[in-house]
Design an enzyme around this catalytic site. Structure first.
Site, short mmCIF file in Angstrom:
data_model
loop_
_atom_site.label_atom_id
_atom_site.label_comp_id
_atom_site.label_asym_id
_atom_site.label_seq_id
_atom_site.Cartn_x
_atom_site.Cartn_y
_atom_site.Cartn_z
N TYR A 139 8.24 -7.60 3.31
CA TYR A 139 9.60 -7.71 2.78
C TYR A 139 9.78 -8.94 1.90
O TYR A 139 10.64 -8.96 1.02
CB TYR A 139 10.63 -7.73 3.92
CG TYR A 139 10.69 -6.46 4.72
CD1 TYR A 139 10.19 -5.28 4.24
CD2 TYR A 139 11.25 -6.45 5.99
CE1 TYR A 139 10.24 -4.11 4.98
CE2 TYR A 139 11.33 -5.29 6.74
CZ TYR A 139 10.80 -4.12 6.23
OH TYR A 139 10.87 -2.96 6.97
N LYS A 189 -1.80 -4.43 14.00
CA LYS A 189 -2.74 -3.41 13.54
C LYS A 189 -4.04 -4.13 13.17
O LYS A 189 -4.56 -4.01 12.05
CB LYS A 189 -2.14 -2.65 12.35
CG LYS A 189 -2.91 -1.38 11.96
CD LYS A 189 -2.88 -0.32 13.04
CE LYS A 189 -3.59 0.94 12.51
NZ LYS A 189 -3.87 1.91 13.60
N ASP A 221 0.60 1.97 16.12
CA ASP A 221 0.69 3.42 16.26
C ASP A 221 0.71 3.82 17.74
O ASP A 221 1.47 4.70 18.15
CB ASP A 221 -0.42 4.13 15.50
CG ASP A 221 -1.79 3.48 15.66
OD1 ASP A 221 -1.89 2.40 16.27
OD2 ASP A 221 -2.77 4.05 15.15
N ASP A 245 10.83 -3.50 12.49
CA ASP A 245 11.90 -2.71 11.90
C ASP A 245 11.81 -1.26 12.37
O ASP A 245 12.80 -0.65 12.78
CB ASP A 245 11.77 -2.79 10.37
CG ASP A 245 13.01 -2.30 9.64
OD1 ASP A 245 13.99 -1.91 10.30
OD2 ASP A 245 13.00 -2.32 8.40
N ASP A 249 14.21 0.83 15.60
CA ASP A 249 14.98 2.04 15.34
C ASP A 249 14.53 3.17 16.27
O ASP A 249 15.35 3.96 16.75
CB ASP A 249 14.82 2.48 13.88
CG ASP A 249 15.76 1.73 12.95
OD1 ASP A 249 16.40 0.75 13.41
OD2 ASP A 249 15.86 2.10 11.77
#
Length: 350
Positions: A139, A189, A221, A245, A249
């Site tokens: 970001y 990751k 994942d 992020d 959610d």
């Protein structure tokens, strides 16, 4: 808490003004001696001033002891240059105020098991906290559009963290786990990303200072899968900006609705910006359908983390739980309460 504590109210766009109005009503009902000052932000600010984060709004945010934020996002601004879009306001506030640690709790309220996307017996085990780094990752990295040697358009966003950024958020994660159930899961990751390998190495280094906290590691994942399969295994999750992020959610639907999850974005001194994790929802803006619970619960986090009022924070959280247990529901939870009626129910339960 000093009598002069100032809370900046930045309602923003879409349903932001509706839900922050209810959170403010709850704060005012507690008679804590705080003062409020409001300013435009996001698309609302752009339409008024030509800037999604006007200098006066940023000045208020700097002066305030804490910030209660609504939401940003306006379809009418989608064609603007990126630096003028509403979403740049929240990114700018995080950067200008050095808000590096995002706390996103997710816990199922009793009686809402049927609202969760998970089986009731799985959903009721959810009680976790996601600690998300806010000032780095893709970001904030170098980004742009370019043309390749083959003449093809190519977009790029640089993912990077330095060890100081990782160490700072790792400490926040360990401290949060120490205050809860003593378990920290670091999500990365590292099997394919060098950024994640550094992340994992630094988290392990920091863990040497926290022998009382059990540290585990999980690829993102797998973490997404485990949050659906067995969410009760998680206490505190610490992760980067992008992964956090997405996972937060996902957690919102595990507990029933994105309209239930609050968040706190903190600097190193405990000053924070508090906001519901939902967006501006322009499709229902102005209709009185929005769930204000996440904004109200964000106000509780504000009292706990920035104003040193844990008892008042507990009162708000218990009032929300009682209102929901009493059958009060907005449309996202399958009910018919308006935004204001849900606010009324929480006030009645205070």
């Amino acid at each position: 808490m000093a009598q002069s504590s100032l809370i900046a109210i930045l309602p923003g766009d879409g349903i932001g003004p509706e839900v922050t109005a209810q959170a403010r009503r709850v704060l005012e009902a507690l008679s804590l001696g705080v003062t409020f000052e409001e300013a435009p932000v996001g698309g609302a600010a752009y339409h008024q001033t030509g800037n999604p984060l006007p200098a006066a709004t940023l000045d208020l945010a700097r002066r305030a002891d804490a910030i209660l934020f609504g939401s940003v996002g306006d379809p009418a601004c989608d064609a603007l240059d990126r630096h003028l879009r509403p979403e740049q306001a929240i990114l700018g506030l995080r950067k200008e105020l050095s808000l590096f640690a995002n706390l996103r709790p997710a816990k199922l309220f009793p009686g809402l098991e049927d609202a969760s996307a998970l089986r009731p017996e799985v959903a009721r085990t959810i009680d976790l906290l996601i600690v998300r780094e806010l000032n780095g990752d893709v970001y904030f990295g170098e980004k742009g559009m370019r043309t390749t040697a083959a003449g093809l358009r190519q977009g790029y966003d640089l993912m990077s963290y330095d060890e100081g950024e990782v160490r700072r958020i790792a400490i926040a994660g360990f401290e949060a786990a120490r205050r809860r159930r003593g378990k920290l899961c670091s999500v990365d990751k590292a099997n394919v990303l060098e950024t994640s390998q550094l992340w994992r190495d630094v988290v392990i280094e920091v863990s040497e200072q926290y022998s009382d906290v059990a540290l585990s590691h999980m690829y993102v994942d797998n973490a997404a899968m485990q949050m659906v399969r067995d969410p009760g295994q998680f206490d505190v999750i610490v992760t980067g900006n992008l992964f956090g992020d997405i996972l937060s959610d996902q957690a919102s639907m595990c507990v029933g609705s994105i309209g239930l999850l609050p968040s706190a974005s903190l600097d190193e001194a405990g000053k924070g910006l508090y906001e519901p994790i939902h967006g501006s929802a322009p499709d229902i803006a102005g209709q009185g359908k929005a769930n204000p619970c996440a904004a109200i619960l964000s106000a509780a986090l504000l009292l706990r983390h920035s104003l040193g009022q844990p008892e008042a924070a507990d009162r708000i959280e218990q009032a929300v739980a009682r209102a929901l247990a009493g059958g009060q529901r907005t449309a996202d939870l399958g009910g018919s309460c308006s935004t204001e009626a849900m606010g009324d129910a929480v006030l009645a339960a205070l």
